[in-house]
Design a protein around this motif. Structure first.
Motif, PDB file in Angstrom:
ATOM      1  N   ASP A   1      -1.707  12.200  -5.450  1.00  0.00           N
ATOM      2  CA  ASP A   1      -0.707  11.270  -5.980  1.00  0.00           C
ATOM      3  C   ASP A   1      -1.261   9.841  -6.018  1.00  0.00           C
ATOM      4  O   ASP A   1      -1.557   9.259  -4.983  1.00  0.00           O
ATOM      5  N   PRO A   2      -1.422   9.264  -7.215  1.00  0.00           N
ATOM      6  CA  PRO A   2      -2.042   7.947  -7.313  1.00  0.00           C
ATOM      7  C   PRO A   2      -1.048   6.806  -7.524  1.00  0.00           C
ATOM      8  O   PRO A   2      -1.460   5.653  -7.634  1.00  0.00           O
ATOM      9  N   TYR A   3       0.255   7.107  -7.606  1.00  0.00           N
ATOM     10  CA  TYR A   3       1.209   6.066  -7.978  1.00  0.00           C
ATOM     11  C   TYR A   3       1.421   5.091  -6.819  1.00  0.00           C
ATOM     12  O   TYR A   3       1.495   5.482  -5.657  1.00  0.00           O
TER      13      TYR A   3
ATOM     14  N   SER B   1       6.548   2.521  -7.465  1.00  0.00           N
ATOM     15  CA  SER B   1       7.156   3.583  -8.259  1.00  0.00           C
ATOM     16  C   SER B   1       8.235   4.332  -7.489  1.00  0.00           C
ATOM     17  O   SER B   1       9.190   4.834  -8.083  1.00  0.00           O
ATOM     18  N   ALA B   2       8.091   4.410  -6.177  1.00  0.00           N
ATOM     19  CA  ALA B   2       9.058   5.154  -5.374  1.00  0.00           C
ATOM     20  C   ALA B   2      10.387   4.420  -5.270  1.00  0.00           C
ATOM     21  O   ALA B   2      11.413   5.037  -4.947  1.00  0.00           O
ATOM     22  N   ARG B   3      10.401   3.134  -5.577  1.00  0.00           N
ATOM     23  CA  ARG B   3      11.625   2.353  -5.402  1.00  0.00           C
ATOM     24  C   ARG B   3      12.709   2.725  -6.397  1.00  0.00           C
ATOM     25  O   ARG B   3      13.892   2.454  -6.166  1.00  0.00           O
TER      26      ARG B   3
ATOM     27  N   GLY C   1       6.583   8.125 -16.575  1.00  0.00           N
ATOM     28  CA  GLY C   1       7.103   9.388 -16.081  1.00  0.00           C
ATOM     29  C   GLY C   1       7.689   9.339 -14.688  1.00  0.00           C
ATOM     30  O   GLY C   1       8.766   9.890 -14.441  1.00  0.00           O
ATOM     31  N   ARG C   2       7.018   8.715 -13.753  1.00  0.00           N
ATOM     32  CA  ARG C   2       7.466   8.724 -12.356  1.00  0.00           C
ATOM     33  C   ARG C   2       8.809   8.003 -12.180  1.00  0.00           C
ATOM     34  O   ARG C   2       9.553   8.289 -11.234  1.00  0.00           O
TER      35      ARG C   2
END
Length: 316
Positions: free
Chosen positions: A7-9, A13-15, A65-66
């Motif tokens: 996983d490179p994000y 991005s998780a926010r 996408g994420r």
């Protein structure tokens, strides 16, 4: 063949998940690379690998996408496979200026669907958000493997009324025809996408809007000048009066002040295919508000399940 990746994000991005109610014990997506046009598309794969149907998420000009992982997790929890690619020039899919183009985005998605179907035949449902809704329509008009089309908007960028809603200043619209040749001259010059469009209308939630606008992978991205022109002159393989290839679900935010439902209706009403229109109460352009978010799930999940069931019946 997609190549698995760690996983490179970035943590940023998780926010986006903070603005959704995630399903319990949602599994992390599998990050992959898909080779296309001499470049590679980064994409997330959610859900069971042997699912009978795949949902392909199509983001817009402020996303990747994420960003839609919470919605993908909902679909995966219902037993469907979900692919969420970063279109060329967005997210973690770097691309030469020629590929950061609405027409090239269509070709990339067609190539991805074709490769996936060659590897494992199954039907696809496209889910397009923002200007990704019209892009998903362009793909559905050409791919024989698409069995359903769901969108949050269906604004046709060729329509002058839509152009007036999307472009920040009237004088910018006059420049659109010259942007393509200018982009060929400037080539590597990329400008913030928010210069051209109303990115500040992304959401009714100021925190979410600020996150999108500051995200260098999405709304804070820089794009070639030609992308802006390509949004407004890409013609579908068939006009909506001839489109009967698959059913259409439009789950449109009711309080969208960027692409109001009235301008999506101009295209939606012309569709010849079986269609359903659901307004998401209290939702802005990026739908996160209640009760609209539940209304989206309540419309989308049965729509996908019906298509999966119809295809299974036809196959049997």
């Amino acid at each position: 063949m997609p190549l698995p990746q760690t996983d490179p994000y970035p943590a940023l991005s998780a926010r986006y998940g903070d603005f959704f109610a995630l399903p319990a014990q949602a599994a992390a997506p599998r990050s992959e690379l898909f080779g296309w046009g001499g470049s590679r598309l980064r994409m997330d794969r959610h859900g069971p690998a042997d699912a009978g149907l795949t949902v392909l998420l199509v983001h817009g000009a402020g996303g990747y996408g994420r960003m839609f992982a919470p919605l993908a997790a909902e679909l995966a929890a219902a037993g469907h496979e979900v692919l969420a690619p970063d279109l060329p020039g967005y997210g973690l899919s770097p691309a030469p200026w020629q590929q950061v183009d609405y027409g090239s985005w269509k070709q990339a998605l067609l190539a991805l669907i074709h490769a996936e179907h060659q590897r494992r035949p199954r039907p696809f449902v496209l889910l397009g958000a923002s200007i990704g809704g019209y892009l998903a329509y362009l793909v559905a008009a050409e791919s024989p493997w698409v069995r359903g089309l769901a969108v949050t908007t269906l604004a046709d960028p060729r329509d002058p009324v839509v152009q007036a809603a999307l472009v920040r200043q009237p004088w910018m619209r006059a420049l659109l025809p010259g942007l393509r040749p200018l982009s060929r001259l400037t080539r590597g010059l990329r400008v913030p996408v928010r210069w051209f469009t109303h990115m500040q209308r992304m959401s009714r939630n100021p925190e979410l809007t600020a996150l999108v606008c500051a995200d260098p992978l999405g709304g804070g991205n820089r794009v070639p000048l030609g992308l802006m022109a390509s949004l407004f002159d890409t013609t579908p393989a068939m006009e909506p009066e001839r489109f009967t290839r698959c059913p259409v679900l439009m789950v449109h935010p009711a309080c969208d002040d960027w692409t109001p439902v009235a301008i999506s209706d101009r295209f939606y009403q012309r569709l010849a295919a079986p269609k359903q229109r659901v307004l998401l109460d209290e939702c802005g352009h990026f739908p996160i508000e209640q009760p609209g978010l539940d209304q989206l799930r309540d419309a989308l999940l049965p729509f996908v399940a019906r298509i999966a069931g119809l295809d299974a019946t036809a196959s049997g």
